[in-house]
Scaffold this motif. Structure first.
Motif, mmCIF file in Angstrom:
data_model
loop_
_atom_site.group_PDB
_atom_site.id
_atom_site.type_symbol
_atom_site.label_atom_id
_atom_site.label_comp_id
_atom_site.label_asym_id
_atom_site.label_seq_id
_atom_site.Cartn_x
_atom_site.Cartn_y
_atom_site.Cartn_z
ATOM 1 N N VAL A 72 38.932 37.039 36.217
ATOM 2 C CA VAL A 72 38.143 37.941 37.055
ATOM 3 C C VAL A 72 38.975 38.764 38.028
ATOM 4 O O VAL A 72 38.673 39.942 38.263
ATOM 5 N N LEU A 73 40.017 38.195 38.595
ATOM 6 C CA LEU A 73 40.781 38.929 39.614
ATOM 7 C C LEU A 73 41.322 40.262 39.092
ATOM 8 O O LEU A 73 41.251 41.277 39.803
ATOM 9 N N PRO A 74 41.840 40.350 37.857
ATOM 10 C CA PRO A 74 42.310 41.646 37.373
ATOM 11 C C PRO A 74 41.181 42.658 37.144
ATOM 12 O O PRO A 74 41.423 43.875 37.134
ATOM 13 N N PHE A 75 39.965 42.181 36.966
ATOM 14 C CA PHE A 75 38.825 43.062 36.709
ATOM 15 C C PHE A 75 38.411 43.822 37.977
ATOM 16 O O PHE A 75 37.967 44.971 37.908
ATOM 17 N N VAL A 76 38.544 43.179 39.131
ATOM 18 C CA VAL A 76 38.209 43.761 40.441
ATOM 19 C C VAL A 76 36.784 44.339 40.436
ATOM 20 O O VAL A 76 36.575 45.549 40.508
ATOM 21 N N PRO A 77 35.778 43.477 40.370
ATOM 22 C CA PRO A 77 34.402 43.968 40.299
ATOM 23 C C PRO A 77 33.916 44.575 41.613
ATOM 24 O O PRO A 77 34.318 44.146 42.703
ATOM 25 N N ASP A 78 33.024 45.544 41.482
ATOM 26 C CA ASP A 78 32.341 46.089 42.659
ATOM 27 C C ASP A 78 31.205 45.167 43.091
ATOM 28 O O ASP A 78 30.920 45.031 44.281
#
Length: 337
Positions: A72-78
């Motif tokens: 998840v960290l590389p995805f950087v969700p809003d």
């Protein structure tokens, strides 16, 4: 936007992801694919979501913090929508460890990750079961939730408290949405509608708990998703409560945090629900009436005024319409197996 959804292969997660993808968002879904019910149904849901190039998926347990962060960290969700949980009131009597592991440790790991990500909005799936032993109806967000009658409800109450503390400490805007008896196509096999339709189709009697006297604020899945999507665009702001006559806001005095019911506020008797199933199927069910099960509550009824004030929406789909949609889906699903 970029949206991270836990429990993406589940009933609610599938419908939410499909809606988000249809609206043009990029979605990262995560699910542990546990065997609480037939994993093949979860994989069927995923196969539909994977038709979109904007959907990516990771099979990771929330209890695996390293694996969670790696994905998840590389995805950087809003936006983060936390739906994954060990569900079911009755199963919590049989496998309490699963609820502590998924709903407490898993939620803690997610919050630790969210603390680093600082998304625009975190949404946490809570439940009507949180109202527990309350007897005043309808349930309003400001009501006390100090009397849970199942471990499932207790873990969801703990989840709300945990999210509040993180919202206060790390200023992550957080909404806990409390859903009420959600049903519809692609529903879970352990839920009443699926079990009833399956039994009637196979000529088996249905087991009606609480002697059929229970009342539920049934919420059709599309209405729930509509409420979630609208709430996504309404992150709480500390010190800025809803300004609407007669509406009591649950906004925290010390954090950008609130809880919101998503339900229509029109409870229906269980036997009326059964009648809607019989009508949709064109068959009369043989019924076995049983006592209330431990952990169940007799009635749920939501006050939807805060949801309406925040979003201009409240669930309106009638049970006849919603049950008919489920029965049509169930028959197609059975034929495709």
């Amino acid at each position: 936007m970029k949206v991270f959804v836990t429990g993406a292969a589940g009933f609610i997660g599938f419908h939410l992801c499909r809606r988000l993808l249809a609206e043009g968002h990029e979605v990262l879904g995560l699910d542990g694919m546990t065997a609480y019910y037939d994993v093949a149904l979860k994989r069927q849901r995923l196969s539909i979501l994977r038709r979109s190039n904007a959907f990516s998926f990771a099979e990771v347990m929330l209890e695996d913090r390293e694996g969670l962060e790696e994905v998840v960290l590389p995805f950087v969700p809003d936006i983060v929508v936390h739906l994954a949980a060990q569900a079911g009131v009755r199963y919590s009597l049989e496998a309490p460890d699963a609820y502590v592991s998924a709903n407490l440790i898993g939620t803690f790991n997610l919050l630790e990750m969210t603390r680093r990500l600082r998304p625009q909005h975190l949404l946490f799936a809570s439940t009507s079961s949180i109202y527990g032993g309350n007897t005043a109806m309808p349930f309003a967000e400001a009501d006390r939730t100090d009397f849970p009658v199942s471990l499932y409800a207790a873990t969801k109450k703990a989840g709300e408290a945990m999210t509040h503390s993180y919202a206060h400490l790390f200023a992550v805007p957080t909404t806990c949405f409390r859903f009420f008896t959600v049903y519809g196509p692609w529903g879970r096999p352990d839920m009443a509608l699926f079990r009833f339709v399956s039994a009637i189709s196979e000529g088996r009697p249905i087991e009606v708990f609480g002697e059929g006297r229970m009342l539920r604020d049934f919420t059709y899945i599309d209405d729930l998703v509509e409420g979630i999507v609208r709430l996504m665009a309404k992150p709480p702001e500390q010190g800025k409560p809803v300004d609407a006559e007669g509406v009591s806001d649950s906004l925290s005095p010390v954090a950008p945090w609130r809880s919101v019911n998503i339900a229509g506020g029109q409870p229906l008797g269980l036997m009326a629900f059964v009648a809607a199933i019989e009508k949709a199927m064109g068959q009369t069910a043989e019924k076995i009436f049983l006592p209330m099960q431990d952990g169940d509550i007799g009635e749920t009824s939501a006050d939807p005024s805060l949801l309406l004030a925040l979003t201009g929406f409240k669930p309106e789909t009638g049970v006849d319409e919603g049950v008919e949609a489920f029965v049509e889906w169930y028959r197609r699903w059975q034929e495709s197996r």
